[in-house]
Scaffold this active site. Structure first.
Site, PDB file in Angstrom:
ATOM      1  N   PHE A  13       0.822  -1.209   0.000  1.00  9.70           N
ATOM      2  CA  PHE A  13       0.000   0.000   0.000  1.00  9.70           C
ATOM      3  C   PHE A  13       0.855   1.257   0.000  1.00  9.70           C
ATOM      4  O   PHE A  13       0.552   2.235  -0.701  1.00  9.70           O
ATOM      5  CB  PHE A  13      -0.927  -0.038   1.222  1.00  9.70           C
ATOM      6  CG  PHE A  13      -1.833   1.148   1.347  1.00  9.70           C
ATOM      7  CD1 PHE A  13      -2.681   1.514   0.312  1.00  9.70           C
ATOM      8  CD2 PHE A  13      -1.854   1.895   2.506  1.00  9.70           C
ATOM      9  CE1 PHE A  13      -3.525   2.611   0.426  1.00  9.70           C
ATOM     10  CE2 PHE A  13      -2.693   2.988   2.642  1.00  9.70           C
ATOM     11  CZ  PHE A  13      -3.536   3.353   1.599  1.00  9.70           C
ATOM     12  N   ARG A  34       8.355 -10.330  -3.795  1.00  5.76           N
ATOM     13  CA  ARG A  34       8.306 -11.797  -3.783  1.00  5.76           C
ATOM     14  C   ARG A  34       7.762 -12.371  -5.088  1.00  5.76           C
ATOM     15  O   ARG A  34       7.994 -13.534  -5.387  1.00  5.76           O
ATOM     16  CB  ARG A  34       7.469 -12.284  -2.594  1.00  5.76           C
ATOM     17  CG  ARG A  34       8.201 -12.184  -1.276  1.00  5.76           C
ATOM     18  CD  ARG A  34       7.546 -13.016  -0.206  1.00  5.76           C
ATOM     19  NE  ARG A  34       6.395 -12.358   0.385  1.00  5.76           N
ATOM     20  CZ  ARG A  34       5.718 -12.829   1.421  1.00  5.76           C
ATOM     21  NH1 ARG A  34       6.066 -13.991   1.955  1.00  5.76           N
ATOM     22  NH2 ARG A  34       4.701 -12.178   1.918  1.00  5.76           N
ATOM     23  N   ALA A  36       7.033 -11.408  -9.403  1.00 11.57           N
ATOM     24  CA  ALA A  36       7.456 -10.508 -10.481  1.00 11.57           C
ATOM     25  C   ALA A  36       6.434  -9.392 -10.663  1.00 11.57           C
ATOM     26  O   ALA A  36       5.223  -9.616 -10.620  1.00 11.57           O
ATOM     27  CB  ALA A  36       7.613 -11.295 -11.776  1.00 11.57           C
ATOM     28  N   ALA A  72       8.870  -3.143   3.805  1.00 16.73           N
ATOM     29  CA  ALA A  72       8.292  -4.479   3.951  1.00 16.73           C
ATOM     30  C   ALA A  72       8.290  -4.895   5.410  1.00 16.73           C
ATOM     31  O   ALA A  72       9.200  -4.560   6.173  1.00 16.73           O
ATOM     32  CB  ALA A  72       9.084  -5.484   3.118  1.00 16.73           C
ATOM     33  N   ALA A  73       7.268  -5.633   5.801  1.00 11.87           N
ATOM     34  CA  ALA A  73       7.175  -6.092   7.193  1.00 11.87           C
ATOM     35  C   ALA A  73       6.142  -7.196   7.287  1.00 11.87           C
ATOM     36  O   ALA A  73       5.281  -7.347   6.417  1.00 11.87           O
ATOM     37  CB  ALA A  73       6.782  -4.946   8.120  1.00 11.87           C
ATOM     38  N   ARG A  74       6.234  -7.950   8.354  1.00 10.24           N
ATOM     39  CA  ARG A  74       5.121  -8.825   8.733  1.00 10.24           C
ATOM     40  C   ARG A  74       4.181  -7.960   9.551  1.00 10.24           C
ATOM     41  O   ARG A  74       4.541  -7.478  10.624  1.00 10.24           O
ATOM     42  CB  ARG A  74       5.599 -10.025   9.552  1.00 10.24           C
ATOM     43  CG  ARG A  74       4.482 -11.046   9.833  1.00 10.24           C
ATOM     44  CD  ARG A  74       5.029 -12.249  10.598  1.00 10.24           C
ATOM     45  NE  ARG A  74       4.120 -13.377  10.570  1.00 10.24           N
ATOM     46  CZ  ARG A  74       3.239 -13.670  11.536  1.00 10.24           C
ATOM     47  NH1 ARG A  74       3.136 -12.893  12.594  1.00 10.24           N
ATOM     48  NH2 ARG A  74       2.459 -14.733  11.433  1.00 10.24           N
ATOM     49  N   TYR A 143       3.509  -7.197  17.333  1.00 16.26           N
ATOM     50  CA  TYR A 143       3.934  -6.394  16.180  1.00 16.26           C
ATOM     51  C   TYR A 143       4.680  -5.147  16.642  1.00 16.26           C
ATOM     52  O   TYR A 143       5.770  -4.834  16.150  1.00 16.26           O
ATOM     53  CB  TYR A 143       2.714  -6.011  15.342  1.00 16.26           C
ATOM     54  CG  TYR A 143       3.002  -5.039  14.233  1.00 16.26           C
ATOM     55  CD1 TYR A 143       3.676  -5.439  13.081  1.00 16.26           C
ATOM     56  CD2 TYR A 143       2.587  -3.711  14.321  1.00 16.26           C
ATOM     57  CE1 TYR A 143       3.932  -4.541  12.054  1.00 16.26           C
ATOM     58  CE2 TYR A 143       2.837  -2.813  13.300  1.00 16.26           C
ATOM     59  CZ  TYR A 143       3.507  -3.233  12.172  1.00 16.26           C
ATOM     60  OH  TYR A 143       3.774  -2.338  11.161  1.00 16.26           O
ATOM     61  N   LYS A 147       8.738  -4.147  16.054  1.00 22.47           N
ATOM     62  CA  LYS A 147       9.179  -2.902  15.426  1.00 22.47           C
ATOM     63  C   LYS A 147      10.108  -2.124  16.351  1.00 22.47           C
ATOM     64  O   LYS A 147      11.112  -1.536  15.900  1.00 22.47           O
ATOM     65  CB  LYS A 147       7.962  -2.051  15.039  1.00 22.47           C
ATOM     66  CG  LYS A 147       7.216  -2.546  13.815  1.00 22.47           C
ATOM     67  CD  LYS A 147       8.033  -2.346  12.543  1.00 22.47           C
ATOM     68  CE  LYS A 147       7.200  -2.490  11.297  1.00 22.47           C
ATOM     69  NZ  LYS A 147       7.951  -2.190  10.064  1.00 22.47           N
ATOM     70  N   GLY A 192     -25.340   4.376   2.764  1.00 28.28           N
ATOM     71  CA  GLY A 192     -26.290   5.166   3.520  1.00 28.28           C
ATOM     72  C   GLY A 192     -26.805   4.498   4.770  1.00 28.28           C
ATOM     73  O   GLY A 192     -27.865   4.851   5.299  1.00 28.28           O
TER      74      GLY A 192
END
Length: 321
Positions: A13, A34, A36, A72-74, A143, A147, A192
Protein backbone atom coordinates in the site's frame (compact mmCIF):
# COMPACT_ATOMS: atom_id res chain seq x y z
CA UNK A 1 23.58 9.49 -13.81
CA UNK A 2 20.63 8.34 -11.75
CA UNK A 3 21.21 7.62 -8.10
CA UNK A 4 20.28 4.13 -6.97
CA UNK A 5 17.77 3.26 -4.23
CA UNK A 6 16.61 -0.12 -2.97
CA UNK A 7 12.95 -0.37 -1.97
CA UNK A 8 11.36 -3.29 -0.14
CA UNK A 9 7.62 -3.79 0.07
CA UNK A 10 7.22 -2.17 -3.34
CA UNK A 11 3.97 -4.00 -4.10
CA UNK A 12 2.39 -2.83 -0.84
CA UNK A 13 0.00 0.00 0.00
CA UNK A 14 2.86 2.39 0.81
CA UNK A 15 5.58 0.87 -1.35
CA UNK A 16 3.76 0.98 -4.68
CA UNK A 17 3.14 4.76 -4.80
CA UNK A 18 6.56 5.32 -3.26
CA UNK A 19 8.13 3.42 -6.16
CA UNK A 20 6.36 5.71 -8.62
CA UNK A 21 7.43 8.83 -6.72
CA UNK A 22 11.08 7.73 -6.53
CA UNK A 23 11.12 7.01 -10.25
CA UNK A 24 10.00 10.59 -10.83
CA UNK A 25 12.76 11.92 -8.55
CA UNK A 26 15.74 10.86 -10.65
CA UNK A 27 16.29 7.57 -8.86
CA UNK A 28 17.05 4.20 -10.37
CA UNK A 29 15.05 1.92 -8.08
CA UNK A 30 15.83 -1.67 -7.21
CA UNK A 31 12.28 -2.86 -6.55
CA UNK A 32 12.38 -5.95 -4.34
CA UNK A 33 9.31 -8.19 -4.32
CA UNK A 34 8.31 -11.80 -3.78
CA UNK A 35 6.50 -11.98 -7.12
CA UNK A 36 7.46 -10.51 -10.48
CA UNK A 37 6.08 -7.02 -11.08
CA UNK A 38 4.64 -6.79 -14.62
CA UNK A 39 4.50 -3.00 -14.86
CA UNK A 40 7.54 -1.06 -13.67
CA UNK A 41 8.72 2.50 -14.26
CA UNK A 42 11.44 2.64 -16.90
CA UNK A 43 14.10 3.48 -14.30
CA UNK A 44 13.22 0.56 -11.99
CA UNK A 45 14.60 -2.97 -11.88
CA UNK A 46 12.67 -5.82 -10.27
CA UNK A 47 14.66 -8.16 -8.01
CA UNK A 48 12.83 -11.18 -6.65
CA UNK A 49 13.28 -12.01 -2.96
CA UNK A 50 11.72 -15.25 -1.74
CA UNK A 51 11.34 -13.94 1.79
CA UNK A 52 12.82 -11.57 4.34
CA UNK A 53 14.54 -13.07 7.37
CA UNK A 54 17.93 -13.33 8.99
CA UNK A 55 19.34 -15.41 6.12
CA UNK A 56 18.23 -13.45 3.04
CA UNK A 57 21.10 -12.64 0.69
CA UNK A 58 20.85 -9.02 -0.47
CA UNK A 59 24.30 -8.75 -2.09
CA UNK A 60 23.14 -8.53 -5.72
CA UNK A 61 20.27 -6.14 -4.93
CA UNK A 62 22.53 -3.79 -2.95
CA UNK A 63 25.19 -3.32 -5.60
CA UNK A 64 25.69 0.42 -6.15
CA UNK A 65 22.79 1.40 -3.89
CA UNK A 66 22.99 4.74 -2.07
CA UNK A 67 19.84 4.56 0.04
CA UNK A 68 17.62 1.73 1.29
CA UNK A 69 13.96 2.28 2.09
CA UNK A 70 12.66 -0.69 4.04
CA UNK A 71 8.86 -0.71 4.05
CA UNK A 72 8.29 -4.48 3.95
CA UNK A 73 7.18 -6.09 7.19
CA UNK A 74 5.12 -8.82 8.73
CA UNK A 75 2.06 -6.83 9.68
CA UNK A 76 -0.96 -7.56 11.83
CA UNK A 77 -2.25 -11.08 11.29
CA UNK A 78 -5.95 -11.53 12.02
CA UNK A 79 -6.67 -14.64 14.07
CA UNK A 80 -2.98 -15.52 14.27
CA UNK A 81 -2.75 -19.27 14.92
CA UNK A 82 1.01 -19.46 15.56
CA UNK A 83 2.02 -20.74 18.99
CA UNK A 84 4.47 -17.85 19.45
CA UNK A 85 3.32 -14.76 17.49
CA UNK A 86 6.20 -12.61 18.75
CA UNK A 87 8.75 -15.11 17.41
CA UNK A 88 7.07 -14.99 13.99
CA UNK A 89 7.10 -11.18 13.95
CA UNK A 90 10.74 -11.15 15.01
CA UNK A 91 11.84 -13.38 12.12
CA UNK A 92 10.81 -10.76 9.56
CA UNK A 93 10.62 -7.46 11.40
CA UNK A 94 13.72 -7.79 13.56
CA UNK A 95 16.04 -10.44 12.13
CA UNK A 96 15.08 -9.66 8.53
CA UNK A 97 15.47 -5.90 9.00
CA UNK A 98 18.81 -6.09 10.77
CA UNK A 99 20.18 -8.61 8.28
CA UNK A 100 19.33 -6.23 5.42
CA UNK A 101 20.78 -3.27 7.32
CA UNK A 102 24.07 -5.05 8.11
CA UNK A 103 24.53 -6.03 4.46
CA UNK A 104 23.61 -2.49 3.42
CA UNK A 105 26.29 -1.04 5.69
CA UNK A 106 28.85 -3.50 4.32
CA UNK A 107 27.87 -2.49 0.77
CA UNK A 108 28.51 1.18 1.53
CA UNK A 109 24.88 2.34 1.66
CA UNK A 110 24.78 5.92 2.93
CA UNK A 111 21.31 6.00 4.52
CA UNK A 112 18.78 3.38 5.66
CA UNK A 113 15.17 4.54 6.05
CA UNK A 114 13.01 2.25 8.18
CA UNK A 115 9.22 2.46 8.06
CA UNK A 116 8.25 1.56 11.60
CA UNK A 117 4.87 2.06 13.31
CA UNK A 118 3.19 4.28 15.87
CA UNK A 119 2.52 1.03 17.72
CA UNK A 120 6.08 1.37 19.04
CA UNK A 121 4.76 4.26 21.13
CA UNK A 122 1.64 2.40 22.20
CA UNK A 123 -2.03 1.87 21.47
CA UNK A 124 -3.61 5.12 22.59
CA UNK A 125 -3.19 8.47 24.31
CA UNK A 126 -5.17 10.48 26.85
CA UNK A 127 -7.08 13.22 25.06
CA UNK A 128 -4.74 16.16 24.48
CA UNK A 129 -1.56 14.26 25.43
CA UNK A 130 -0.06 13.19 22.11
CA UNK A 131 2.83 10.81 21.58
CA UNK A 132 6.19 12.42 20.87
CA UNK A 133 9.00 10.96 18.80
CA UNK A 134 11.49 10.74 21.65
CA UNK A 135 9.11 9.47 24.35
CA UNK A 136 9.69 6.12 26.03
CA UNK A 137 8.26 3.35 23.81
CA UNK A 138 5.37 1.33 25.23
CA UNK A 139 4.37 -1.24 22.60
CA UNK A 140 1.43 -3.39 23.66
CA UNK A 141 1.36 -6.17 21.06
CA UNK A 142 3.89 -8.49 19.36
CA UNK A 143 3.93 -6.39 16.18
CA UNK A 144 4.75 -3.22 18.11
CA UNK A 145 7.41 -5.01 20.15
CA UNK A 146 9.07 -6.36 17.00
CA UNK A 147 9.18 -2.90 15.43
CA UNK A 148 10.67 -1.44 18.61
CA UNK A 149 13.37 -4.12 18.70
CA UNK A 150 14.19 -3.47 15.04
CA UNK A 151 14.56 0.24 15.79
CA UNK A 152 16.89 -0.49 18.71
CA UNK A 153 19.04 -2.77 16.56
CA UNK A 154 19.23 -0.20 13.76
CA UNK A 155 20.38 2.54 16.14
CA UNK A 156 23.11 0.27 17.47
CA UNK A 157 24.17 -0.61 13.93
CA UNK A 158 24.30 3.06 12.95
CA UNK A 159 26.57 3.80 15.89
CA UNK A 160 28.77 0.86 14.99
CA UNK A 161 29.06 1.34 11.22
CA UNK A 162 28.40 5.02 10.54
CA UNK A 163 25.53 4.24 8.17
CA UNK A 164 22.81 6.85 8.73
CA UNK A 165 19.48 5.50 9.94
CA UNK A 166 16.13 7.31 9.70
CA UNK A 167 13.09 5.87 11.50
CA UNK A 168 9.56 6.94 10.54
CA UNK A 169 6.55 5.91 12.64
CA UNK A 170 3.30 6.47 10.72
CA UNK A 171 -0.12 6.60 12.30
CA UNK A 172 -3.00 4.94 10.45
CA UNK A 173 -2.33 5.44 6.74
CA UNK A 174 -5.24 6.04 4.36
CA UNK A 175 -5.49 6.87 0.69
CA UNK A 176 -6.49 5.41 -2.68
CA UNK A 177 -6.75 1.63 -2.33
CA UNK A 178 -6.96 1.60 1.47
CA UNK A 179 -8.28 -1.66 2.95
CA UNK A 180 -9.54 -2.97 6.28
CA UNK A 181 -11.65 -0.80 8.60
CA UNK A 182 -11.25 2.37 6.53
CA UNK A 183 -12.63 0.61 3.45
CA UNK A 184 -15.52 -0.82 5.50
CA UNK A 185 -16.30 2.68 6.73
CA UNK A 186 -16.52 3.99 3.16
CA UNK A 187 -18.75 1.10 2.11
CA UNK A 188 -21.23 1.74 4.94
CA UNK A 189 -21.29 5.47 4.27
CA UNK A 190 -21.80 4.95 0.56
CA UNK A 191 -24.72 2.60 1.22
CA UNK A 192 -26.29 5.17 3.52
CA UNK A 193 -26.49 2.79 6.47
CA UNK A 194 -27.17 4.56 9.79
CA UNK A 195 -24.13 4.24 12.04
CA UNK A 196 -24.06 4.63 15.86
CA UNK A 197 -21.04 6.94 15.83
CA UNK A 198 -22.57 10.41 16.04
CA UNK A 199 -21.38 11.31 19.55
CA UNK A 200 -17.73 10.27 19.76
CA UNK A 201 -15.48 13.03 21.06
CA UNK A 202 -12.08 11.39 20.74
CA UNK A 203 -9.12 12.68 18.72
CA UNK A 204 -7.07 10.55 16.34
CA UNK A 205 -4.09 11.39 14.13
CA UNK A 206 -4.13 9.91 10.63
CA UNK A 207 -1.72 10.26 7.73
CA UNK A 208 -2.62 10.44 4.06
CA UNK A 209 -0.61 8.14 1.81
CA UNK A 210 0.68 11.09 -0.23
CA UNK A 211 1.88 12.84 2.93
CA UNK A 212 3.74 9.78 4.16
CA UNK A 213 5.41 9.26 0.77
CA UNK A 214 6.42 12.92 0.70
CA UNK A 215 8.07 12.66 4.12
CA UNK A 216 9.94 9.49 3.13
CA UNK A 217 11.32 11.21 0.03
CA UNK A 218 12.26 14.25 2.13
CA UNK A 219 14.25 11.99 4.48
CA UNK A 220 16.38 10.57 1.66
CA UNK A 221 18.67 13.58 1.48
CA UNK A 222 17.81 15.96 4.30
CA UNK A 223 20.97 16.30 6.44
CA UNK A 224 18.97 16.82 9.64
CA UNK A 225 17.16 13.49 9.21
CA UNK A 226 20.27 11.40 9.90
CA UNK A 227 19.85 9.10 12.92
CA UNK A 228 16.51 10.61 13.89
CA UNK A 229 13.07 9.20 14.66
CA UNK A 230 10.02 10.98 13.25
CA UNK A 231 6.30 10.72 13.83
CA UNK A 232 4.08 11.60 10.90
CA UNK A 233 0.45 12.63 10.51
CA UNK A 234 -1.67 15.06 8.51
CA UNK A 235 -1.26 17.66 11.24
CA UNK A 236 -5.01 17.77 11.93
CA UNK A 237 -6.60 15.37 14.42
CA UNK A 238 -10.19 14.21 13.97
CA UNK A 239 -12.82 12.56 16.12
CA UNK A 240 -14.39 9.42 14.68
CA UNK A 241 -17.61 11.39 14.25
CA UNK A 242 -15.86 14.19 12.34
CA UNK A 243 -13.95 11.72 10.17
CA UNK A 244 -17.19 9.98 9.17
CA UNK A 245 -18.89 13.29 8.36
CA UNK A 246 -16.03 14.51 6.22
CA UNK A 247 -15.62 11.15 4.50
CA UNK A 248 -19.34 11.15 3.68
CA UNK A 249 -18.97 14.61 2.17
CA UNK A 250 -16.06 13.37 0.05
CA UNK A 251 -18.27 10.48 -1.14
CA UNK A 252 -21.13 12.84 -1.93
CA UNK A 253 -23.38 11.11 0.60
CA UNK A 254 -25.18 12.24 3.76
CA UNK A 255 -23.69 10.99 7.02
CA UNK A 256 -26.43 9.16 8.90
CA UNK A 257 -24.85 9.10 12.34
CA UNK A 258 -26.83 8.19 15.46
CA UNK A 259 -25.67 9.91 18.69
CA UNK A 260 -25.04 6.76 20.75
CA UNK A 261 -22.82 7.56 23.79
CA UNK A 262 -19.29 6.21 23.46
CA UNK A 263 -19.49 4.48 26.87
CA UNK A 264 -22.41 2.42 25.58
CA UNK A 265 -20.53 1.50 22.41
CA UNK A 266 -17.50 0.47 24.46
CA UNK A 267 -19.63 -1.65 26.78
CA UNK A 268 -21.31 -3.39 23.86
CA UNK A 269 -18.01 -4.01 22.12
CA UNK A 270 -16.54 -5.49 25.29
CA UNK A 271 -19.45 -7.91 25.61
CA UNK A 272 -18.98 -8.95 21.97
CA UNK A 273 -15.23 -9.43 22.36
CA UNK A 274 -14.46 -6.42 20.13
CA UNK A 275 -12.60 -4.31 22.69
CA UNK A 276 -9.71 -3.53 20.31
CA UNK A 277 -12.14 -2.26 17.67
CA UNK A 278 -13.92 -0.04 20.18
CA UNK A 279 -10.56 1.41 21.23
CA UNK A 280 -9.88 2.43 17.63
CA UNK A 281 -13.38 3.90 17.24
CA UNK A 282 -13.80 5.57 20.62
CA UNK A 283 -10.30 6.01 22.02
CA UNK A 284 -7.79 8.72 21.21
CA UNK A 285 -4.39 8.34 19.56
CA UNK A 286 -2.67 11.63 18.84
CA UNK A 287 0.88 12.37 17.73
CA UNK A 288 2.92 15.52 17.96
CA UNK A 289 4.74 16.13 14.66
CA UNK A 290 6.43 19.36 15.75
CA UNK A 291 9.87 17.68 15.63
CA UNK A 292 9.20 16.53 12.06
CA UNK A 293 8.06 20.01 11.06
CA UNK A 294 10.85 21.93 12.76
CA UNK A 295 13.87 19.69 12.12
CA UNK A 296 13.03 19.02 8.48
CA UNK A 297 11.07 22.15 7.62
CA UNK A 298 8.37 19.74 6.46
CA UNK A 299 4.66 20.43 6.14
CA UNK A 300 2.11 17.82 5.02
CA UNK A 301 1.46 18.82 1.39
CA UNK A 302 -2.08 17.40 1.28
CA UNK A 303 -4.90 18.59 3.52
CA UNK A 304 -7.21 16.08 5.21
CA UNK A 305 -10.17 17.02 3.01
CA UNK A 306 -8.11 16.83 -0.19
CA UNK A 307 -6.79 13.42 0.85
CA UNK A 308 -10.30 12.18 1.70
CA UNK A 309 -11.57 13.35 -1.69
CA UNK A 310 -8.75 11.49 -3.43
CA UNK A 311 -9.47 8.35 -1.38
CA UNK A 312 -13.19 8.61 -2.10
CA UNK A 313 -12.66 9.11 -5.84
CA UNK A 314 -10.61 5.90 -6.04
CA UNK A 315 -13.22 4.01 -4.02
CA UNK A 316 -16.06 5.19 -6.25
CA UNK A 317 -14.15 4.30 -9.39
CA UNK A 318 -13.18 0.81 -8.25
CA UNK A 319 -16.01 -0.30 -5.97
CA UNK A 320 -17.52 -3.70 -6.75
CA UNK A 321 -20.50 -3.54 -4.42
Amino acid sequence: MLRKALLTGCTGFVGHPLLARLSNCDFSVVACSRVAMPALPASATNVLVSGIDGLTDWQVALAGVEVVIHSAARVHVMNDQSSDPLAEFRKVNVEGTLNLARQAAEAGVRRFIFISSIKVNGEGTPLGSPYRADAQPQPADPYGVSKMEAEQGLRALAAETGMEVVIIRPTLVYGPGVKANFLSMMRWLHKGVPLPFGAIHNQRSLVALDNLVDLIVTCIDHPAAANQTFLVSDGEDLSTTELLRRMATALGKPARLLPVPSWLLEAGASILGKKALSQRLCGSLQVDISKTRELLGWTPPLSVDAALRKTAAHFLEHRTH
